[in-house]
Design a protein around this motif. Structure first.
Motif, mmCIF file in Angstrom:
data_model
loop_
_atom_site.group_PDB
_atom_site.id
_atom_site.type_symbol
_atom_site.label_atom_id
_atom_site.label_comp_id
_atom_site.label_asym_id
_atom_site.label_seq_id
_atom_site.Cartn_x
_atom_site.Cartn_y
_atom_site.Cartn_z
ATOM 1 N N SER A 360 0.985 -1.196 -0.072
ATOM 2 C CA SER A 360 -0.021 -0.002 0.002
ATOM 3 C C SER A 360 0.788 1.422 0.098
ATOM 4 C CB SER A 360 -0.915 -0.064 1.332
ATOM 5 O OG SER A 360 -0.297 0.097 2.476
ATOM 6 N N GLY A 361 1.897 1.211 0.542
ATOM 7 C CA GLY A 361 3.130 2.419 0.736
ATOM 8 C C GLY A 361 3.459 2.626 -0.919
ATOM 9 N N VAL A 363 1.933 2.026 -3.763
ATOM 10 C CA VAL A 363 0.722 2.338 -4.512
ATOM 11 C C VAL A 363 0.764 3.816 -4.118
ATOM 12 C CG1 VAL A 363 -1.816 2.445 -4.585
ATOM 13 C CG2 VAL A 363 -0.507 0.276 -4.461
ATOM 14 N N SER A 364 0.835 4.118 -2.825
ATOM 15 C CA SER A 364 1.021 5.753 -2.347
ATOM 16 C C SER A 364 1.744 6.590 -3.132
ATOM 17 C CB SER A 364 0.586 5.866 -0.836
ATOM 18 O OG SER A 364 0.602 7.312 -0.418
ATOM 19 N N MET A 365 3.112 6.066 -3.053
ATOM 20 C CA MET A 365 4.244 7.010 -3.610
ATOM 21 C C MET A 365 3.624 6.990 -5.202
ATOM 22 S SD MET A 365 6.845 7.436 -1.424
ATOM 23 C CE MET A 365 8.550 6.778 -1.564
ATOM 24 N N HIS A 366 3.345 5.944 -5.830
ATOM 25 C CA HIS A 366 3.083 5.975 -7.146
ATOM 26 C C HIS A 366 2.018 7.100 -7.256
ATOM 27 C CE1 HIS A 366 2.117 4.599 -11.431
ATOM 28 N NE2 HIS A 366 0.671 4.601 -10.818
ATOM 29 N N ASN A 367 0.897 7.010 -6.538
ATOM 30 C CA ASN A 367 -0.104 8.135 -6.797
ATOM 31 C C ASN A 367 0.337 9.611 -6.651
ATOM 32 O OD1 ASN A 367 -1.975 5.920 -6.969
ATOM 33 N ND2 ASN A 367 -2.669 6.015 -4.820
ATOM 34 N N MET A 368 1.300 9.767 -5.543
ATOM 35 C CA MET A 368 1.857 11.216 -5.419
ATOM 36 C C MET A 368 2.574 11.670 -6.815
ATOM 37 S SD MET A 368 0.372 11.929 -2.677
ATOM 38 C CE MET A 368 -1.002 10.709 -3.260
ATOM 39 N N ALA A 402 6.854 -1.103 9.458
ATOM 40 C CA ALA A 402 6.795 -0.477 8.142
ATOM 41 C C ALA A 402 5.209 -1.106 7.663
ATOM 42 C CB ALA A 402 7.879 -1.407 7.331
ATOM 43 N N PRO A 403 4.625 -0.227 6.686
ATOM 44 C CA PRO A 403 5.383 0.901 6.103
ATOM 45 C C PRO A 403 4.903 2.249 6.991
ATOM 46 C CG PRO A 403 3.315 0.467 5.173
ATOM 47 C CD PRO A 403 3.301 -0.499 6.104
#
Length: 641
Positions: A360-361, A363-368, A402-403
């Protein structure tokens, strides 16, 4: 009764992390953070206030986004916030009638209280109960990291007066080793008190009040006061630094503290260095109603000259009549510039292949990246498991599970998927007083990178600079490269694919471990054994200084084989010497490899313009579909929630 600053005691207590635990660490807070429930609905409950009532606390809104437990201090405890004499002064003559607070799901409070306290050099020298209620309230059971607001009214009303040096306002609750009753907001920070029985063997002095490290949170507790309030009264709050390009106007977010019973418009003046402009009118198009703090956008025009000016906002009228509040002004600093600096924010995320919660972390970085383009800089610290091929341990930010991540090393520890996006969004609204430009060139047969950074600044000051190398596109097929995954069918995070957020659903079918392509991976830095070796001259006002550093490429065979030299990036972060916070940063692709042919001009595609679906150009992300024009001529569509 004494207030103990738990610096020594808290070092013995472990945080229950909002993450998968790696090891128990010694931290400066005993607060445990409840694990997020992905997609949990945390709708605020509007305060049920009468027209003559107001809320007083660290904030007077309905904010509550996290639930804590002092899991190392079990028993029948109390938790309280502190209101100082300055906080209380606007309410002299008004009466205390109740307490409003947010309590975690399934938890019970057995009463509320207000105590008058005297504090001398961090010690509570006196405390007296002002008013109490033993009414019990219980929050309904629900998803993790949710709760309910409760309002408990007192049988007796107590007048607020100047004899109150400070008040402790709070509630009673049952603390266990595994519950998280205390509702807080991550948007504010304030003193955090717990009344508990801590024996001397654990660093306490028995049953007493203890002030603990708040961990960057503010308690969701509010005093309910009652009295005669002027119907048209607003206090604008200081708004900090404002940067406007010469000859232009910018809308600036200003918070209005509404002490009245209605708020639909204001009239105001803006003064630069004491010289006021003409009175302006701003209609909000709606009535904000009774009380509350509301953020509105007010247009500020640049000064006629380049430089710094003191700017004063005065709210002269509210709802068309004279502002009845005693304090009508707010101040800030206006910088009139030839061009605005670009603000970039850095998210450093603690992760690892062996962490099943970490997809999920990613994915979040990709989204940002998709949402903010080159204003977002991600750094993935693969430090969770040492058999990770990307394991890197030359600098440690103190993460315990983590994360987890930090935004600009100033946000506190955040959950990357649930909490980081809002913190990142807020950070990008900050004024950039500096701009960082960085470049990197391969040398010594691609075994090193010569990094150079230039820092342009509006003001003089002492800062540090650090350099990092990150890599995209890393992957492998051996077991050590595979990403553990708790989001798969049977993994435990979700009972069904349908219950998952849309951007995580692909993980359902990936299995308990899968082949991942890793981005933003930290592979080198100017830190050696946690000490930064890069240096930076003192910044000069309206000038530029430079720094250089040589970074060594990885030598680990398994990582070297996975590296794509056209996907290696150099990052430079500018650090406040006093706080350690990142104030700005830059990122660029490393060029000049002898083993690859440069396929770009040396920088990644960046956002050069942003439009709504109606074709209106905007300067920042807006809700809905945003159309991004990139520097390489391409366009992208992103959805801003």
């Amino acid at each position: 009764m004494k207030k103990i600053l738990l610096s020594a005691f808290a070092m013995l207590l472990a945080v229950t992390a909002n993450a998968q635990n790696l090891t128990v660490e010694k931290l400066q807070s005993p607060l445990g953070v409840q694990t997020e429930a992905f997609g949990a609905h945390k709708a605020p409950a509007k305060a049920n206030l009468a027209v003559n009532q107001r809320l007083v606390g660290y904030f007077n809104t309905d904010d509550c986004d996290t639930y804590l437990g002092v899991t190392s201090i079990t028993g029948n405890n109390k938790v309280a916030m502190e209101l100082t004499a300055d906080d209380l002064a606007p309410y002299y003559g008004k009466k205390i009638v109740g307490v409003r607070f947010n309590l975690g799901q399934g938890e019970t409070s057995t009463g509320v209280f207000v105590e008058n306290v005297k504090i001398n050099n961090g010690t509570i020298t006196e405390n007296t109960a002002i008013v109490t209620s033993d009414k019990s309230v219980t929050s309904a059971a629900g998803a993790k990291n949710t709760g309910e607001w409760h309002e408990v009214m007192f049988d007796n009303k107590v007048e607020i007066n100047s004899s109150f040096e400070a008040l402790l306002v709070g509630y009673c609750y049952k603390q266990k080793s595994n519950n998280y009753p205390i509702g807080v907001s991550s948007k504010v920070e304030g003193p955090f008190y717990v009344f508990a029985n801590i024996p001397a063997s654990k660093g306490g002095n028995g049953e007493n009040w203890y002030q603990i490290n708040s961990g960057g949170y503010g308690l969701s507790i509010q005093l309910i006061v009652e009295g005669d309030f002027a119907p048209n009264a607003v206090q604008p709050l200081d708004f900090g630094d404002v940067m406007v390009t010469k000859g232009k106007t910018k809308n600036v977010a200003v918070s209005l503290f509404n002490l009245g019973s209605k708020l639909s418009s204001i009239d105001y003046t803006i003064a630069l260095d004491g010289k006021a402009g003409t009175e302006q009118h701003l209609d909000f198009g709606k009535d904000y109603g009774v009380g509350g703090t509301h953020t509105v956008e007010i247009p500020f025009a640049a000064d006629s000259k380049i430089g710094k000016s003191t700017v004063t906002l005065t709210v002269t009228k509210v709802n068309g009549v004279e502002n009845a509040n005693a304090t009508k002004t707010a101040t800030g600093t206006l910088y009139t510039v030839e061009r605005e600096f670009v603000k970039r924010s850095v998210v450093e995320q603690f992760t690892g292949t062996g962490c099943g919660n970490c997809p999920s972390g990613h994915v979040s970085m990709h989204n940002m990246h998709n949402l903010y383009g080159d204003q977002f800089i991600g750094i993935a610290l693969h430090q969770f498991n040492s058999n990770d091929p990307m394991y890197y341990a030359s600098y440690d930010l103190g993460f315990t599970g983590a994360p987890q991540c930090m935004v600009n090393r100033s946000s506190g520890v955040l959950a990357p998927y649930e909490q980081m996006p809002e913190a990142l969004k807020a950070s990008l609204k900050e004024i950039a007083m500096t701009e960082v430009t960085v470049a990197g060139t391969f040398t010594d047969e691609d075994t090193k990178v010569n990094a150079t950074a230039s820092v342009e600044s509006l003001a003089a000051g002492d800062y540090n600079i650090a350099f990092m190398l990150t890599a995209d596109g890393l992957t492998g097929t051996t077991t050590s490269w595979k990403q553990h995954n708790y989001f798969c069918k049977g993994g435990g995070r979700y009972s069904s694919k349908a219950s998952m957020p849309d951007d995580l659903k692909f993980l359902w079918d990936k299995g308990s471990s899968y082949v991942e392509t890793y981005n933003d991976v930290l592979i080198a830095s100017s830190y050696v054994s946690n000490k930064n070796k890069a240096t930076l001259p003192t910044l000069v006002a309206n000038g530029t200084v430079s720094s250089e550093y040589t970074l060594k490429m990885p030598t680990k065979v398994i990582l070297k084989k996975a590296l794509k030299l056209d996907q290696v990036y150099v990052v430079a972060v500018l650090l406040d010497k006093k706080t350690g916070a990142i104030v700005n940063a830059g990122r660029a692709r490393v060029t000049g490899s002898t083993g690859i042919e440069d396929v770009t001009t040396g920088t990644e595609a960046t956002v050069v313009a942003r439009y709504t679906v109606n074709g209106v150009q905007v300067s920042a992300p807006v809700k809905g579909v945003n159309i991004l024009k990139m520097s390489d001529g391409t366009t992208r569509k992103v959805l801003v929630k």
